[in-house]
Write an enzyme that holds these catalytic residues in place. Sequence first.
Site, PDB file in Angstrom:
ATOM      1  N   MET A  60      -2.617-128.789  51.633  1.00  0.00           N
ATOM      2  CA  MET A  60      -1.782-127.805  50.984  1.00  0.00           C
ATOM      3  C   MET A  60      -1.374-128.012  49.337  1.00  0.00           C
ATOM      4  O   MET A  60      -1.403-127.194  48.764  1.00  0.00           O
ATOM      5  CB  MET A  60      -0.168-127.875  51.780  1.00  0.00           C
ATOM      6  N   THR A  83       7.120-132.670  54.895  1.00  0.00           N
ATOM      7  CA  THR A  83       7.696-132.408  56.047  1.00  0.00           C
ATOM      8  C   THR A  83       8.424-134.047  56.531  1.00  0.00           C
ATOM      9  O   THR A  83       7.417-134.632  56.944  1.00  0.00           O
ATOM     10  CB  THR A  83       7.040-131.864  57.212  1.00  0.00           C
ATOM     11  N   ARG A 136       4.297-121.436  55.763  1.00  0.00           N
ATOM     12  CA  ARG A 136       2.835-120.859  55.618  1.00  0.00           C
ATOM     13  C   ARG A 136       1.736-121.900  55.682  1.00  0.00           C
ATOM     14  O   ARG A 136       1.923-122.941  56.156  1.00  0.00           O
ATOM     15  CB  ARG A 136       2.683-119.996  54.448  1.00  0.00           C
ATOM     16  N   LYS A 185      12.990-126.970  57.722  1.00  0.00           N
ATOM     17  CA  LYS A 185      11.665-127.111  57.863  1.00  0.00           C
ATOM     18  C   LYS A 185      11.192-127.614  59.417  1.00  0.00           C
ATOM     19  O   LYS A 185      10.348-127.206  60.260  1.00  0.00           O
ATOM     20  CB  LYS A 185      10.885-127.995  57.122  1.00  0.00           C
ATOM     21  N   ASN A 221      12.128-124.738  61.713  1.00  0.00           N
ATOM     22  CA  ASN A 221      10.737-123.716  61.660  1.00  0.00           C
ATOM     23  C   ASN A 221       9.596-124.184  62.251  1.00  0.00           C
ATOM     24  O   ASN A 221       8.993-123.653  63.134  1.00  0.00           O
ATOM     25  CB  ASN A 221      10.477-123.727  60.097  1.00  0.00           C
ATOM     26  N   ASN A 222       9.088-125.714  62.359  1.00  0.00           N
ATOM     27  CA  ASN A 222       8.019-126.170  63.100  1.00  0.00           C
ATOM     28  C   ASN A 222       8.283-126.179  64.318  1.00  0.00           C
ATOM     29  O   ASN A 222       7.272-126.235  65.038  1.00  0.00           O
ATOM     30  CB  ASN A 222       7.451-127.646  62.369  1.00  0.00           C
ATOM     31  N   SER A 227       7.230-122.907  65.596  1.00  0.00           N
ATOM     32  CA  SER A 227       5.967-122.621  65.647  1.00  0.00           C
ATOM     33  C   SER A 227       5.061-123.590  66.311  1.00  0.00           C
ATOM     34  O   SER A 227       3.972-123.073  67.291  1.00  0.00           O
ATOM     35  CB  SER A 227       5.320-122.859  64.176  1.00  0.00           C
ATOM     36  N   LYS A 244       4.204-135.438  64.629  1.00  0.00           N
ATOM     37  CA  LYS A 244       5.100-135.997  63.783  1.00  0.00           C
ATOM     38  C   LYS A 244       6.268-135.220  63.708  1.00  0.00           C
ATOM     39  O   LYS A 244       7.585-135.678  63.791  1.00  0.00           O
ATOM     40  CB  LYS A 244       4.358-136.275  62.586  1.00  0.00           C
TER      41      LYS A 244
END
Length: 308
Positions: free
Chosen positions: A27, A111, A138, A186, A189-190, A193, A255
């Site tokens: 990233m 993160t 993203r 975050k 969000n993770n 996903s 993690k």
Amino acid sequence: MAAPSNRSTGKRNVSKERIGFIGVGLMGHGMAKNIVEKGWPLTVMGHRNREPVEDLKRRGAEEARTPKELAERSDIVLLCVTGAPQVQAVLTGPDGLAAAGRPLLVIDCSTSDPSVTTRLAEELAPKGITLIDAPLGRTPVDAEAGQLDVMVGGPDEVVERARPVLEAFSGRIIRTGPVGTGHTMKLLNNFLSMGYAALYAEALALGGKVGLTPQVFDSVIQGGRMDCGFYQTFRRYVIEGDRNAHKFTLRNGLKDVSYLAALANSVGLANPVGAAVRNSYALAVGTGHGDDYVPMLTDVVAKQNGIG
């Protein structure tokens, strides 16, 4: 160019502040590339993979050997490292950013564990270091394109100072509240996903057991109500065999959902779905697949069920 401001809070200077960047991996390279190409003076720290560092140097960046040296050349430092232990080492280690003894604004795009973020922010403030969290949504492709989602936790005036730098690599900047709330959002969000990936992997395995091919599965999901941007990158591995479609490792997934479990435990929240999702990633990592990417969870679940 006018001399850059050394303030760690307050309104942003109209000139380009000096930017330091630690963590130019999957990233971070795209983020740093956009920063230097949009005119910010950039210093990066050496990385075990030399290719992104050398690429950034060709684009005009300089290189520092240690976080301390990088801090001495920077006004704002962005971190994009693995997690809380790495963030703490970079900030407070013997040659860490704090060892430079100068004011800094540190933007943590990793993160990380929100409780560690808030503790570090409190500990570093008396040393003139302002820490805010700005984790990312993203993929590395979006990082290269300058279209990341950024979730920012911090005081208004500090976020406004950081905003021009964040805009260099983002498509959306979402304010979440005080320091630590960016990392909390975050993790949520993770969780979603990583949970989607675990569901897709089990559904595909069950379909395979009863004779439904991945192509049939995909023909129903794609374009339907259960389709989403995450599924689109996930399917590119499952259906098209693109190993680089979603470059986020199963180890990193474990993690993040482990951080989520700790957060839920700290507030006394029962999270049975989170525990199940974590077990899927723990199984994958425990059986030697930690460096595989998230869509490859399908292979782990299939193998465990005697498919393929």
